[in-house]
Scaffold this motif. Structure first.
Motif, PDB file in Angstrom:
ATOM      1  N   ALA A  39       0.670  -1.326   0.007  1.00 39.42           N
ATOM      2  CA  ALA A  39       0.062  -0.042  -0.071  1.00 39.42           C
ATOM      3  C   ALA A  39       0.828   1.389  -0.012  1.00 39.42           C
ATOM      4  O   ALA A  39       0.862   1.932  -0.812  1.00 39.42           O
ATOM      5  CB  ALA A  39      -1.128  -0.016   1.266  1.00 39.42           C
ATOM      6  N   PRO A  58      -4.666  11.094  -4.086  1.00 39.38           N
ATOM      7  CA  PRO A  58      -5.634  10.308  -4.754  1.00 39.38           C
ATOM      8  C   PRO A  58      -6.670   9.369  -3.799  1.00 39.38           C
ATOM      9  O   PRO A  58      -5.701   8.725  -3.076  1.00 39.38           O
ATOM     10  CB  PRO A  58      -5.251   9.824  -5.990  1.00 39.38           C
ATOM     11  CG  PRO A  58      -3.640   9.761  -5.775  1.00 39.38           C
ATOM     12  CD  PRO A  58      -3.325  10.730  -4.743  1.00 39.38           C
ATOM     13  N   SER A  59      -7.726   8.848  -4.230  1.00 36.55           N
ATOM     14  CA  SER A  59      -8.442   8.144  -3.179  1.00 36.55           C
ATOM     15  C   SER A  59      -7.794   6.830  -3.373  1.00 36.55           C
ATOM     16  O   SER A  59      -7.207   6.408  -4.451  1.00 36.55           O
ATOM     17  CB  SER A  59      -9.719   8.033  -3.803  1.00 36.55           C
ATOM     18  OG  SER A  59     -10.771   7.818  -2.932  1.00 36.55           O
ATOM     19  N   GLY A  60      -7.706   6.110  -2.242  1.00 33.71           N
ATOM     20  CA  GLY A  60      -7.037   4.718  -2.409  1.00 33.71           C
ATOM     21  C   GLY A  60      -5.564   4.839  -2.108  1.00 33.71           C
ATOM     22  O   GLY A  60      -4.932   3.752  -2.140  1.00 33.71           O
ATOM     23  N   GLY A  62      -3.485   5.476   0.152  1.00 32.62           N
ATOM     24  CA  GLY A  62      -2.949   4.983   1.363  1.00 32.62           C
ATOM     25  C   GLY A  62      -2.892   5.901   2.728  1.00 32.62           C
ATOM     26  O   GLY A  62      -2.128   5.642   3.470  1.00 32.62           O
ATOM     27  N   LYS A  63      -3.711   6.933   2.597  1.00 34.25           N
ATOM     28  CA  LYS A  63      -3.639   7.841   3.688  1.00 34.25           C
ATOM     29  C   LYS A  63      -4.294   7.377   4.858  1.00 34.25           C
ATOM     30  O   LYS A  63      -3.423   7.655   5.820  1.00 34.25           O
ATOM     31  CB  LYS A  63      -4.465   9.213   3.221  1.00 34.25           C
ATOM     32  CG  LYS A  63      -3.989  10.039   1.801  1.00 34.25           C
ATOM     33  CD  LYS A  63      -5.051  10.824   1.479  1.00 34.25           C
ATOM     34  CE  LYS A  63      -6.246  10.587   0.903  1.00 34.25           C
ATOM     35  NZ  LYS A  63      -6.597   9.535  -0.015  1.00 34.25           N
ATOM     36  N   THR A  65      -4.103   4.243   5.758  1.00 34.95           N
ATOM     37  CA  THR A  65      -3.434   3.141   6.230  1.00 34.95           C
ATOM     38  C   THR A  65      -2.151   3.962   6.976  1.00 34.95           C
ATOM     39  O   THR A  65      -1.596   3.483   7.990  1.00 34.95           O
ATOM     40  CB  THR A  65      -2.852   2.596   5.029  1.00 34.95           C
ATOM     41  OG1 THR A  65      -3.858   2.125   4.384  1.00 34.95           O
ATOM     42  CG2 THR A  65      -1.652   1.601   5.277  1.00 34.95           C
TER      43      THR A  65
HETATM   44  P1  ADP Z   1      -6.961   6.154   1.241  1.00 33.66           P
HETATM   45  O1  ADP Z   1      -7.316   6.460   2.674  1.00 33.66           O
HETATM   46  O2  ADP Z   1      -5.785   7.067   0.627  1.00 33.66           O
HETATM   47  O3  ADP Z   1      -8.218   6.428   0.388  1.00 33.66           O
HETATM   48  P2  ADP Z   1      -6.416   3.583   2.327  1.00 33.66           P
HETATM   49  O4  ADP Z   1      -5.344   4.062   3.193  1.00 33.66           O
HETATM   50  O5  ADP Z   1      -7.788   3.289   2.964  1.00 33.66           O
HETATM   51  O6  ADP Z   1      -6.290   4.968   0.922  1.00 33.66           O
HETATM   52  O7  ADP Z   1      -5.991   2.216   1.240  1.00 33.66           O
HETATM   53  C1  ADP Z   1      -4.762   2.116   0.415  1.00 33.66           C
HETATM   54  C2  ADP Z   1      -4.891   0.883  -0.345  1.00 33.66           C
HETATM   55  O8  ADP Z   1      -4.777  -0.196   0.696  1.00 33.66           O
HETATM   56  C3  ADP Z   1      -6.355   0.564  -1.083  1.00 33.66           C
HETATM   57  O9  ADP Z   1      -5.810   0.199  -2.262  1.00 33.66           O
HETATM   58  C4  ADP Z   1      -7.114  -0.250  -0.121  1.00 33.66           C
HETATM   59  O10 ADP Z   1      -7.667  -1.146  -0.981  1.00 33.66           O
HETATM   60  C5  ADP Z   1      -5.791  -0.805   0.463  1.00 33.66           C
HETATM   61  N1  ADP Z   1      -6.142  -1.716   1.759  1.00 33.66           N
HETATM   62  C6  ADP Z   1      -6.556  -0.821   2.830  1.00 33.66           C
HETATM   63  N2  ADP Z   1      -6.940  -1.807   3.866  1.00 33.66           N
HETATM   64  C7  ADP Z   1      -6.946  -2.779   3.578  1.00 33.66           C
HETATM   65  C8  ADP Z   1      -6.931  -4.238   4.196  1.00 33.66           C
HETATM   66  N3  ADP Z   1      -7.212  -4.497   5.426  1.00 33.66           N
HETATM   67  N4  ADP Z   1      -6.527  -5.341   3.360  1.00 33.66           N
HETATM   68  C9  ADP Z   1      -6.255  -5.022   2.010  1.00 33.66           C
HETATM   69  N5  ADP Z   1      -6.015  -3.967   1.426  1.00 33.66           N
HETATM   70  C10 ADP Z   1      -6.313  -2.922   2.115  1.00 33.66           C
END
Ligand code: ADP
Length: 283
Positions: A39, A58-60, A62-63, A65
């Motif tokens: 991620a 951008p959306s997704g 890893g913010k 995370t």
């Molecule tokens: P943001 O906050 O920037 O929208 P996220 O941090 O929610 O992005 O997610 C970053 C990436 O990690 C995305 O592609 C998401 O699908 C993936 N992801 C997030 N949590 C998990 C998880 N628990 N298991 C697998 N993939 C994950």
């Protein structure tokens, strides 16, 4: 936000997060996992005390995370996160969290939601001290008069005021906010942003906020961390926001650097988002 500055309150050092996928037959036989997902990769930031930092990307990418690892809700895969030089190993009252969906206890009133957090973190406080802290924070976020209402009886904006009061009432060193205004309509959102600016002026606490809004980041932040698209998202650039405080929308828009900063952020976000969309449709 120098790299590895000794005065940093919070440092992420080469932080990488991998989400491990299920192994299919081929990966089992070959010993390789085919669908592990990197991620974020190699993120290093130093955050000085009393700064307001926004993370935009951008959306997704890893913010959340990253923020969840800072909150201690999820471990890093490699690298470490230090708070005052000490590695973070789990959640703690030194970090207060504000969630997009408020995460209030629906059966508790406004006052009870805040009191519950204070009593949980500070079980030795006298009832009078607890009451004082709760009242002070209800006043701070402008909820006086709504103490006995339940979350379903108040607006989204008011619910998020409760979320902010609850997070601040435990006196965290750092306030973490994950798209705190994301669920609100535009007007309420604008109003609450100005409230957060007012509260920040009073408290000057270190804040790390995720946002999708360029205007919001420019209004509130001292520094804006711009992340690249994922997978393996990284920091693209860190912008310094030079506008004097206290700020409001009108005064910052007149600042000579406002439009250049805004244009730079727009071009970063459009470029990264366009690349995500192109990858999605296989171009
Ligand atoms: P943001 O906050 O920037 O929208 P996220 O941090 O929610 O992005 O997610 C970053 C990436 O990690 C995305 O592609 C998401 O699908 C993936 N992801 C997030 N949590 C998990 C998880 N628990 N298991 C697998 N993939 C994950």
């Amino acid at each position: 936000m120098d790299t590895f500055s000794s005065s940093a309150q919070l440092s992420t050092r080469n932080v990488t997060k991998v989400f491990y996928g299920k192994k299919d037959l081929f990966s089992r036989l070959s010993g390789k996992a085919s669908n592990d997902f990197i991620a974020i990769e190699d993120i290093s930031i130093d955050i000085e005390p009393n700064t307001f930092v926004s993370i935009i990307g951008p959306s997704g990418c890893g913010k959340s995370t990253l923020l969840n690892m800072i909150a201690g809700l999820s471990p890093t895969t490699s690298g470490e996160i230090l708070l005052n030089g000490v590695p973070i190993t789990g959640p703690g009252p030194d970090r207060g969290m504000v969630f997009q969906n408020y995460a209030l206890m629906p059966w508790m009133t406004v006052e009870e939601n805040i009191r519950f957090a204070v009593e949980t973190v500070y079980p030795k406080l006298s009832p009078k001290q607890v009451q004082h802290t709760v009242k002070e924070h209800i006043q701070l976020v402008g909820l006086t008069g709504a103490e006995t209402r339940h979350p379903h009886e108040i607006s989204g904006g008011m619910r998020q005021r409760v979320g902010i009061a609850r997070a601040l009432a435990i006196s965290p060193q750092i306030l973490l906010m994950d798209e705190p205004f994301g669920a609100l309509d535009a007007l309420t959102r604008g109003f609450l942003q100005e409230e957060v600016e007012r509260i920040w002026e009073q408290q000057r606490k270190t804040v790390i906020m995720i946002t999708h809004s360029i205007e919001e980041a420019l209004l509130l932040s001292d520094r804006i961390v711009m992340m690249t698209r994922g997978p393996a998202a990284r920091i693209d650039e860190i912008l310094e926001v030079p506008f004097p405080r206290p700020r409001n929308r009108e005064t910052i828009e007149q600042h000579p650097e406002y439009h250049a900063l805004k244009a730079e952020m727009e071009s970063h976000l459009y470029r990264e988002t366009r690349a995500v969309e192109a990858a999605r449709i296989g171009r």
